[in-house]
Write a protein that holds these residues in place. Structure first.
Motif, mmCIF file in Angstrom:
data_model
loop_
_atom_site.group_PDB
_atom_site.id
_atom_site.type_symbol
_atom_site.label_atom_id
_atom_site.label_comp_id
_atom_site.label_asym_id
_atom_site.label_seq_id
_atom_site.Cartn_x
_atom_site.Cartn_y
_atom_site.Cartn_z
ATOM 1 N N ASP A 98 -25.765 25.733 -5.065
ATOM 2 C CA ASP A 98 -25.290 24.550 -5.775
ATOM 3 C C ASP A 98 -24.437 23.611 -4.926
ATOM 4 N N ASP A 99 -24.001 24.065 -3.746
ATOM 5 C CA ASP A 99 -23.137 23.234 -2.898
ATOM 6 C C ASP A 99 -23.937 22.553 -1.803
ATOM 7 N N VAL A 100 -25.112 22.047 -2.168
ATOM 8 C CA VAL A 100 -26.060 21.509 -1.196
ATOM 9 C C VAL A 100 -25.455 20.375 -0.381
ATOM 10 N N ALA A 101 -24.806 19.415 -1.042
ATOM 11 C CA ALA A 101 -24.293 18.239 -0.341
ATOM 12 C C ALA A 101 -23.231 18.624 0.682
ATOM 13 N N ILE A 102 -22.300 19.476 0.294
ATOM 14 C CA ILE A 102 -21.250 19.902 1.220
ATOM 15 C C ILE A 102 -21.837 20.719 2.366
ATOM 16 N N ASP A 103 -22.730 21.625 2.032
ATOM 17 C CA ASP A 103 -23.329 22.488 3.048
ATOM 18 C C ASP A 103 -24.096 21.673 4.088
ATOM 19 N N ARG A 104 -24.873 20.712 3.641
ATOM 20 C CA ARG A 104 -25.727 19.971 4.569
ATOM 21 C C ARG A 104 -24.959 18.877 5.319
ATOM 22 N N GLN A 105 -23.901 18.361 4.712
ATOM 23 C CA GLN A 105 -23.006 17.480 5.479
ATOM 24 C C GLN A 105 -22.358 18.278 6.598
ATOM 25 N N GLY A 106 -22.015 19.522 6.325
ATOM 26 C CA GLY A 106 -21.437 20.380 7.359
ATOM 27 C C GLY A 106 -22.374 20.582 8.530
ATOM 28 N N ALA A 107 -23.668 20.749 8.247
ATOM 29 C CA ALA A 107 -24.643 20.899 9.332
ATOM 30 C C ALA A 107 -24.685 19.643 10.193
ATOM 31 N N THR A 108 -24.678 18.477 9.556
ATOM 32 C CA THR A 108 -24.687 17.220 10.300
ATOM 33 C C THR A 108 -23.447 17.086 11.162
ATOM 34 N N ASP A 109 -22.284 17.321 10.569
ATOM 35 C CA ASP A 109 -21.030 17.195 11.317
ATOM 36 C C ASP A 109 -21.013 18.145 12.511
ATOM 37 N N CYS A 110 -21.519 19.342 12.312
ATOM 38 C CA CYS A 110 -21.561 20.314 13.410
ATOM 39 C C CYS A 110 -22.450 19.835 14.554
ATOM 40 N N LEU A 111 -23.642 19.372 14.231
ATOM 41 C CA LEU A 111 -24.613 19.039 15.276
ATOM 42 C C LEU A 111 -24.273 17.765 16.037
#
Length: 280
Positions: A235-248
């Motif tokens: 359910d935390d898709v937006a936070i999780d995938r923003q985290g991937a972007t910020d990391c990369l």
């Protein structure tokens, strides 16, 4: 005195593919994948032709024609409030709404709704996958390989063999056949952007000389679009995938890769280094 094969292998830097999945599934995914390709360390991106934002993904990817792209073949439509349909008639793969089933294998949130729990047709799978590959190749000449969304290759050995056969017949690679790739994942917590970045750096620090690695995540943005996206248990898709972007796109991630002398490569270039890193 010449180096032995073992010594040559140890002297080689780690090789790492950084793969971003699910481009086309949302506008947020498209924007994030483009940022990770242009500003970050992502080296290959997987685009899903059956998804609603595929046309925009095509337009954006044409702006970076040298970037490595894979066809992310899909036989599932997993999000509860956003669905997609097959290109071809395939009644054994869809639910009562005509959309792909949500999952490949049994899942506690979708009891009885997986492909594995229902009768499916290999002929229908082949027809659908051919349509997805042919559209992708027609729209994006830089396609180099195919991958499978939600790892539907594991549905049955016949399905895995079919994916490999189709890749061969269309003159592209099946990414899963690239030999010697070891999975690389976050080495620690990954709930926030900061945690993902720190855990990625720890993962990089643990890569072994001469090793060949594959890291996969799903770039996205914390937008209303992704905040309204989710499925059972996620359910935390937006936070999780923003985290991937910020990391990369993080400078500390790039610094860690440089400090470790990691050789970033795409699927296309990894195939060229295959013998070198296998010691052959």
């Amino acid at each position: 005195m010449p180096q032995t094969t073992t010594e040559q292998h140890i002297a080689l830097p780690p090789l790492l593919i950084v793969r971003g999945d699910d481009m086309g599934s949302s506008q947020a995914a498209n924007e994030a994948c483009m940022r990770c390709a242009r500003e970050g360390v992502m080296t290959s991106v997987e685009v899903m032709p059956v998804t609603p934002w595929f046309p925009q993904a095509v337009r954006l990817l044409r702006e970076i024609p040298d970037f490595d792209v894979g066809v992310h073949l899909a036989l599932t439509s997993e999000w509860d409030d956003m669905k997609w349909h097959p290109f071809t008639p395939c009644p054994s793969l869809v639910d009562e709404s005509g959309c792909f089933r949500p999952v490949v294998t049994p899942h506690r949130h979708y009891v009885g709704r997986s492909h594995a729990e229902n009768r499916w047709s290999l002929a229908e799978i082949e027809r659908e996958l051919r349509a997805q590959i042919e559209l992708s190749l027609a729209m994006l000449p830089q396609i180099s390989h195919v991958t499978t969304h939600m790892e539907f290759r594991e549905l049955d050995p016949s399905v895995a063999a079919l994916v490999d056969h189709l890749a061969d017949s269309y003159g592209i690679d099946a990414a899963q056949r690239l030999r010697g790739l070891r999975p690389a994942s976050y080495a620690g917590p990954k709930q926030t952007s900061a945690e993902k970045t720190q855990s990625f750096v720890r993962m990089v620090e643990a890569l072994e000389p001469g090793g060949r690695y594959l890291f996969i995540d799903h770039p996205g943005l914390d937008t209303p679009e992704l905040r309204g996206t989710g499925h059972g248990g996620y359910d935390d898709v937006a936070i999780d995938r923003q985290g991937a972007t910020d990391c990369l796109v993080s400078p500390s991630v790039r610094a860690a890769l440089e400090a470790k002398s990691v050789r970033l490569c795409s699927y296309r270039t990894a195939a060229g280094h295959q013998g070198e890193h296998s010691g052959r």
